[in-house]
Scaffold this motif. Structure first.
Motif, short mmCIF file in Angstrom:
data_model
loop_
_atom_site.label_atom_id
_atom_site.label_comp_id
_atom_site.label_asym_id
_atom_site.label_seq_id
_atom_site.Cartn_x
_atom_site.Cartn_y
_atom_site.Cartn_z
N ALA A 207 0.85 -1.13 0.09
CA ALA A 207 0.14 -0.04 0.01
C ALA A 207 0.91 1.13 -0.13
N TYR A 209 1.52 5.57 -1.45
CA TYR A 209 1.09 6.66 -2.03
C TYR A 209 2.35 7.76 -2.38
N ALA A 219 -2.43 7.30 -5.07
CA ALA A 219 -2.44 6.24 -4.14
C ALA A 219 -2.35 4.78 -4.78
N LEU A 221 -2.46 0.35 -4.66
CA LEU A 221 -2.51 -0.97 -3.62
C LEU A 221 -2.30 -2.11 -4.68
N ALA A 244 -8.37 -0.40 0.82
CA ALA A 244 -7.58 0.51 1.66
C ALA A 244 -8.05 0.49 3.20
N TYR A 247 -5.75 -0.17 6.07
CA TYR A 247 -4.57 0.89 6.74
C TYR A 247 -4.67 1.99 7.41
N TRP A 251 -3.97 6.85 5.18
CA TRP A 251 -4.82 6.14 4.44
C TRP A 251 -6.17 6.30 4.89
N ILE A 254 -7.16 9.19 2.64
CA ILE A 254 -7.23 8.84 1.17
C ILE A 254 -8.48 7.77 0.96
N ALA A 255 -8.59 6.86 1.67
CA ALA A 255 -9.76 6.15 1.34
C ALA A 255 -11.29 6.85 1.39
#
Length: 375
Positions: A207, A209, A219, A221, A244, A247, A251, A254-255
């Motif tokens: 994972a 970014y 990002a 995965l 995601a 994490y 993250w 981000i998710a």
């Protein structure tokens, strides 16, 4: 070398556009054709190591790249929960006056290179490619899919991993999946994210970014490859959020931003290394048409750019464009490219095999030390 010489470059990606700029600077006539009607301006983000930046500077687009991207000199290793385990100083493979790493939007890089090719005088046609070609000892007669035909002193196949031109000239090497797939997405950059952080383990193999600008990052995965027929594009956002969610740290933010499936890209990792000659007569391969590797070392674009630099140097320095020149090009590139392809694949294999004591830092360090030397 006669300025009347002409080259057709098939493919308007990183290597094709860079080569067009370098050849036009030397007075060579360049036509460039790109099958994508939009000029291949697509994708999420890209990580460029210093050796790639060194070539971009020689091509003349470094300042544009610097303004569009985000440079940094460290790499973070984090636990899946976001805990920082180690921060390593990256090797500045492009020299002390360039960042170790630059993240930027892939479309921004494409626009910079394509703009430079046009500004340098390359004649660019979009939405077409090579339909057929016939060659003799002096040149290549080419018919394009838009119905036009012309004769060139050289044709360069820069048309990517699945290169139709490579197949057209009888080079049978094909890319092979390595067993991994990658999800990529652009997202807002959380406060405090100023370098690439990588987590090994958790729901995915990797994972990571990479910041790509003042307000953006991309990002990714990495997981075992899946049958893409079982992944409807409309489900991409939900599926990437699911991965995601395992994490922590940046993250979480981000998710939460992964909501638009159309902005997500899912591809497999491939390996390609053309072991035989990289040319047939006056048709020569560059970039992903000749070699490709998983992005575990972030060297794919760098190797393509270096191909363009070396080929342009030989074409503009030698009077005879012949088999000896093209063999010299391959011989100069092959040891470096082989190292990158094999080491990139090895990093992925260690992850897939669950090797706990692999010397990942050592492998990366040895590779980057070699790449610090000019190609």
């Amino acid at each position: 070398m006669s300025p009347a010489r002409t080259v057709l470059i098939v493919g308007g990606g990183v290597s094709g556009n860079a080569l067009a700029v370098l050849l036009r600077r030397a007075g060579v006539g360049v036509d460039l054709v790109e099958l994508s009607p939009d000029g291949n301006v697509q994708g999420s983000g890209i990580t460029l190591q210093g050796n790639a930046l060194r070539v971009l500077r020689e091509v003349g687009v470094w300042e544009e790249v610097r303004r569009a991207g985000f440079g940094f000199d460290t790499l973070g290793l984090i636990a899946p929960d976001g805990t920082v385990l180690h921060v390593a100083e990256d090797i500045r493979t492009g020299g002390p006056d360039l960042p170790a790493t630059m993240g930027m939007g892939r479309p921004d890089l494409q626009r910079a290179l394509a703009g430079a090719a046009r500004a340098g005088g390359a004649r660019v046609r979009l939405g077409c490619t090579v339909q057929s070609l016939e060659q003799d000892g002096d040149g290549v007669d080419v018919r394009l899919t838009d119905g036009t035909a012309a004769r060139y002193d050289l044709v360069v196949a820069a048309d990517g991993l699945g290169s139709p031109t490579r197949a057209l000239i009888g080079i049978d090497d094909r890319p092979e999946p390595t067993g991994m797939g990658i999800w990529r997405v652009t997202a807002p950059r959380p406060a405090g994210v100023e370098r690439t952080d990588l987590a090994y383990g958790g729901p995915a193999f990797i994972a990571g970014y990479c910041p790509t600008g003042e307000d953006s990052l991309y990002a990714y995965l990495v997981e075992p490859k899946r049958d893409r027929a079982e992944l409807p594009p409309a489900s991409y956002a939900e599926e990437m959020r699911r991965l995601a969610a395992g994490y922590g740290g940046a993250w979480k933010e981000i998710a939460a931003s992964i909501t638009d499936s159309s902005r997500i890209n899912y591809t497999w990792f491939h390996r390609l290394l053309v072991e035989g000659p990289w040319h047939r007569g006056r048709v020569v391969l560059v970039g992903d048409a000749a070699h490709a590797c998983p992005p575990t070392l972030a060297q794919g674009a760098a190797m393509s750019l270096e191909d363009a630099l070396v080929l342009a140097e030989l074409l503009t320095a030698r009077a005879d464009w012949d088999g000896e020149l093209f063999a010299a090009y391959r011989e100069r590139r092959m040891p470096r490219v082989r190292m990158v392809v094999e080491n990139s694949v090895q990093l992925g294999r260690w992850l897939m095999d669950g090797v706990r004591d692999a010397d990942v830092p050592g492998l990366i360090g040895r590779t980057m030390a070699v790449l610090s030397e000019r190609p």
